[in-house]
Enzyme design. Structure first.
Site, PDB file in Angstrom:
ATOM      1  CG  ASN A   1     -21.577 -27.791 -22.684  1.00 22.79           C
ATOM      2  OD1 ASN A   1     -21.369 -28.946 -22.296  1.00 22.79           O
ATOM      3  ND2 ASN A   1     -22.408 -27.506 -23.660  1.00 22.79           N
TER       4      ASN A   1
ATOM      5  CB  SER B   1     -21.291 -29.729 -27.235  1.00 24.09           C
ATOM      6  OG  SER B   1     -20.767 -31.041 -27.321  1.00 24.09           O
TER       7      SER B   1
ATOM      8  CG  ASN C   1     -18.260 -34.354 -26.823  1.00 21.31           C
ATOM      9  OD1 ASN C   1     -17.054 -34.517 -26.722  1.00 21.31           O
ATOM     10  ND2 ASN C   1     -19.069 -34.286 -25.777  1.00 21.31           N
ATOM     11  CB  THR C   2     -20.610 -31.064 -32.461  1.00 23.91           C
ATOM     12  OG1 THR C   2     -21.570 -31.947 -31.892  1.00 23.91           O
ATOM     13  CG2 THR C   2     -20.986 -30.769 -33.908  1.00 23.91           C
TER      14      THR C   2
ATOM     15  CG  ASN D   1     -20.464 -36.193 -22.489  1.00 19.58           C
ATOM     16  OD1 ASN D   1     -20.865 -36.152 -23.652  1.00 19.58           O
ATOM     17  ND2 ASN D   1     -20.398 -35.113 -21.706  1.00 19.58           N
TER      18      ASN D   1
ATOM     19  CE  LYS E   1     -24.769 -26.333 -21.015  1.00 15.99           C
ATOM     20  NZ  LYS E   1     -25.489 -27.568 -20.723  1.00 15.99           N
TER      21      LYS E   1
ATOM     22  CG  PHE F   1     -25.170 -32.652 -30.188  1.00 21.65           C
ATOM     23  CD1 PHE F   1     -24.935 -32.442 -28.841  1.00 21.65           C
ATOM     24  CD2 PHE F   1     -24.943 -31.582 -31.072  1.00 21.65           C
ATOM     25  CE1 PHE F   1     -24.475 -31.211 -28.363  1.00 21.65           C
ATOM     26  CE2 PHE F   1     -24.488 -30.353 -30.610  1.00 21.65           C
ATOM     27  CZ  PHE F   1     -24.251 -30.184 -29.249  1.00 21.65           C
TER      28      PHE F   1
END
Ligand SMILES: Cc1cc2nc3c(=O)[nH]c(=O)nc-3n(C[C@H](O)[C@H](O)[C@H](O)COP(=O)(O)O)c2cc1C
Length: 364
Positions: free
Chosen positions: A251, A180, A182-183, A113, A222, A117
């Site tokens: 994660n 994450s 993805n940022t 994925n 996390k 966010f």
């Protein structure tokens, strides 16, 4: 109890993953409103675990990301989780990355994925938590917070503090997500100087909030699975220094070795599910080595069976969380993990073989 998920799965897997996700959650909401879920889904036996001043009814929780906005709390709680973690939420609403941004890799029992966010913002989330019957009845709702994509990384701490202030009253615990992929640059917050500065700001903000509200809410961190021993040791030291209450490992991963050659295997984003299991477990093991019993560990990553959940606990976790396993195994996985972790299972295992012990616990 009949498990209907294996019958539904081929149809769900014929849909676009994000569409299947939305459809499943809206149908779960409907089934919950009709009072069907608690009858249709096997409910785990009570197995309370005390951690950070919270009594978790059982050790199996929902991992962050599945219900980012807290829109489905009552339905998800009816599946038997001991606790729910919602989010990641950011101070301001944001749309996330362009679609498609979620991919299934069934041969590897994995997901990639790059949602980014996508969420309605922290205020909307807090309102939804307050209106959920689960929360009103004392259910455990952790809220996972992050920074907006538009906030420069140098100002990340201000976003985390804003989000923490907003969720403080309603959250059972607050998770600081710095892992994450993805940022942009988010995972750089796991580095020495940036993490020290971030945890320092959060520590001060939490002290102020504790005084204001007269209650000290647990703060969890996390982390990613893509860390070496040096990184993990450094993080462990900072967790102790800044009195973080628990650590969630892990994660999704940016590694792709396990999915080489598979359709979607080279999509950008975070890989979860079975391929991340070993890396996540190894992070749990290293954290346990550095932290001992000082700070509890929540194990997440690649749990697709009761045995995988046991592996996390045997390595040092005190609770576990699930996400991708739910997509491949359905809600039955929750009761299966809870049964495997039932406090007396280990004692029974010393008297019987694993399978017999497992059946006794399920039967009880
Ligand atoms: C589609 C998707 C979205 C996710 N979004 C988030 C998120 O917003 N915040 C977060 O902390 N973790 C997020 N995660 C990571 C999961 O919470 C979990 O840590 C990771 O997927 C490993 O567990 P699993 O193998 O059981 O899925 C997401 C995972 C997936 C598959």
């Amino acid at each position: 109890m009949i498990d209907s998920y294996p019958l539904l799965r081929p149809w769900l897997f014929s849909l676009d993953p994000e569409q299947a996700h939305t459809l499943t959650l809206s149908n779960l909401d409907r089934a919950q409103r009709w009072g069907l879920l608690r009858c249709l889904v096997e409910q785990p036996a009570a197995d309370p675990r005390g951690l950070c001043g919270i009594t978790f009814p059982n050790p199996v929780g929902l991992a962050a990301g599945l219900d980012k906005d807290g829109k489905h709390i009552d339905a998800l709680a009816s599946l038997g989780f001991g606790f729910l973690e919602i989010g990641t939420v950011t101070p301001k609403p944001q749309t996330g990355n362009p679609k498609p941004r979620m991919f299934r890799l069934p041969q590897a029992q994995a997901i990639i994925n790059r949602m980014g966010f996508n969420n309605d913002g922290v205020e909307a989330c807090v309102k939804r938590v307050r209106s959920s019957a689960y929360w009103q009845n004392g259910g455990i709702v952790g809220i996972n917070i992050g920074k907006n994509a538009s906030t420069p990384i140098e100002n990340a701490a201000s976003d985390y503090v804003t989000a923490m202030e907003a969720v403080y009253e309603v959250a059972s615990y607050i998770t600081v997500n710095i892992s994450s992929p993805n940022t942009q640059n988010l995972r750089a917050l796991q580095g020495d100087e940036m993490l020290r500065a971030l945890l320092g700001s959060l520590h001060l903000a939490r002290e102020a909030l504790s005084d204001k509200h007269g209650v000290r809410k647990p703060l969890f961190l996390k982390i990613a699975p893509d860390l070496d021993q040096g990184d993990i040791k450094l993080i462990a030291d900072l967790l102790l220094e800044f009195k973080i209450d628990a650590v969630i490992a892990t994660n999704t991963t940016i590694a792709r070795d396990a999915v080489q050659g598979l359709e979607f295997g080279q999509e950008a984003g975070g890989l979860s599910g079975y391929p991340v299991r070993i890396a996540s477990t190894e992070v749990v093991r290293s954290l346990k080595q550095y932290l001992g019993n000082a700070i509890p560990i929540i194990g997440v990553g690649g749990i697709l069976s009761g045995k995988d959940a046991e592996e996390k606990m045997d390595t040092g976790a005190s609770l576990v969380q699930l996400y991708s396993g739910l997509i491949y195994r359905g809600p039955k996985l929750i009761a299966e993990c809870a049964a495997a972790l039932k406090s007396n299972l280990h004692a029974l295992k010393s008297l019987f073989d694993t399978e017999t012990a497992f059946h006794i616990v399920q039967f009880c």
